[in-house]
Write an enzyme that holds these catalytic residues in place. Structure first.
Site, short mmCIF file in Angstrom:
data_model
loop_
_atom_site.label_atom_id
_atom_site.label_comp_id
_atom_site.label_asym_id
_atom_site.label_seq_id
_atom_site.Cartn_x
_atom_site.Cartn_y
_atom_site.Cartn_z
N ALA A 14 0.79 -1.24 0.00
CA ALA A 14 0.00 0.00 0.00
C ALA A 14 0.81 1.28 0.00
CB ALA A 14 -0.94 0.00 1.20
N TYR A 156 4.73 -13.85 -14.10
CA TYR A 156 3.70 -12.96 -13.55
C TYR A 156 2.31 -13.47 -13.94
CZ TYR A 156 0.92 -8.69 -12.93
OH TYR A 156 -0.04 -7.77 -12.56
N ILE A 189 -3.10 0.33 -15.85
CA ILE A 189 -3.34 1.36 -14.85
C ILE A 189 -2.12 2.25 -14.74
CG2 ILE A 189 -3.93 1.79 -12.43
CD1 ILE A 189 -6.08 0.26 -14.05
#
Length: 256
Positions: A14, A156, A189
């Site tokens: 985070a 990944y 993103i």
């Protein structure tokens, strides 16, 4: 006092990127938020910004590959906020390595962080989530692996596809406790790493998306917050693609 102001969310990975976006959205919605990250200083800076905006947050140092540190992190969250209602298992890495030259260490690093790290995080949080009246687990997966592929990311992609297999069975096992388990699947993103690639590169990426823009970290945060909300109380074992329509076109011609 709003319903969300009584609830506690813990977000891993985070200190930046999507994880920070998730934490900011939850804080803005009134959750008490614990930002969990390996880099304590960055997490503290993120917390300071959230608090300055009127949110309630703490920083907790932990590594998702270290089970003991995660157990300690959950205990710190419970001590600070009195419980835990929502776990956002977001921490992940995406170093590039071609399949022909990828080392075993390359593979293990990504799978241990993204897939095993998610398992470690969820397992550490289960006892606390069982005490919640509405426990929620939200995993950050990806379109890469479950739906699409990208050169250099076979490890990944495998980790992200594996997360979805985990989510489906975990949802069944957690249902008896009233805990839901779902996954958000981001497309392209814009994060700190992408911003450094330059406007031309970002423009090319956006051109391949029907909505003609890259997603924001808050877009993913809003999807995670939906899964955590009362509106999603009867949704479990599901995935939500958040990609601006990126996976829809069959060819560039379909984009007009």
């Amino acid at each position: 006092m709003t319903e969300t102001s009584k609830r506690v969310a813990m977000v891993t990975g985070a200190s930046k990127g999507i994880g920070l976006g998730i934490a900011r959205v939850f804080a803005a919605q009134g959750y008490k938020v614990a930002l969990v990250a390996r880099h304590a200083e960055a997490a503290e800076e993120a917390v300071a910004a959230i608090v300055a905006d009127g949110g309630e947050a703490i920083a907790v140092s932990a590594d998702v590959t270290d089970r003991a540190s995660l157990k300690s992190a959950v205990e710190k969250v419970q001590s600070a906020f009195g419980g835990l209602d929502v776990l956002c298992a977001n921490a992940g890495i995406f170093p590039s390595a071609d399949l022909e030259t990828m080392s075993e260490d390359d593979w293990d690093l990504v799978l241990n962080t993204n897939l095993k790290g998610m398992f470690n995080t969820v397992q550490a949080a289960i006892p606390a989530l069982k005490e919640s009246s509405a426990g929620r687990i939200v995993v950050t997966s990806s379109i890469t692996g479950p739906v699409t592929g990208f050169p250099g990311w076979s490890h990944y992609g495998a980790s992200k596809a594996g997360q979805l297999g985990f989510v489906r069975t975990a949802a069944i096992e957690m249902a008896k406790y009233g805990i839901t388990v779902n996954a958000v699947m981001p497309g392209n993103i814009i994060t700190e790493g992408l911003e450094g690639m330059g406007e031309e590169y970002l423009g090319q990426m956006a051109a391949s998306i029907p909505l003609k823009r890259l997603g924001s970290v808050e877009d993913i945060g809003e999807a995670a917050a939906f899964f955590a909300s009362p509106a999603a109380a009867y949704i479990t074992g599901q995935t939500l693609v958040v990609d601006g329509g990126q996976i829809l076109p069959e060819s560039l011609e379909a984009l007009g």
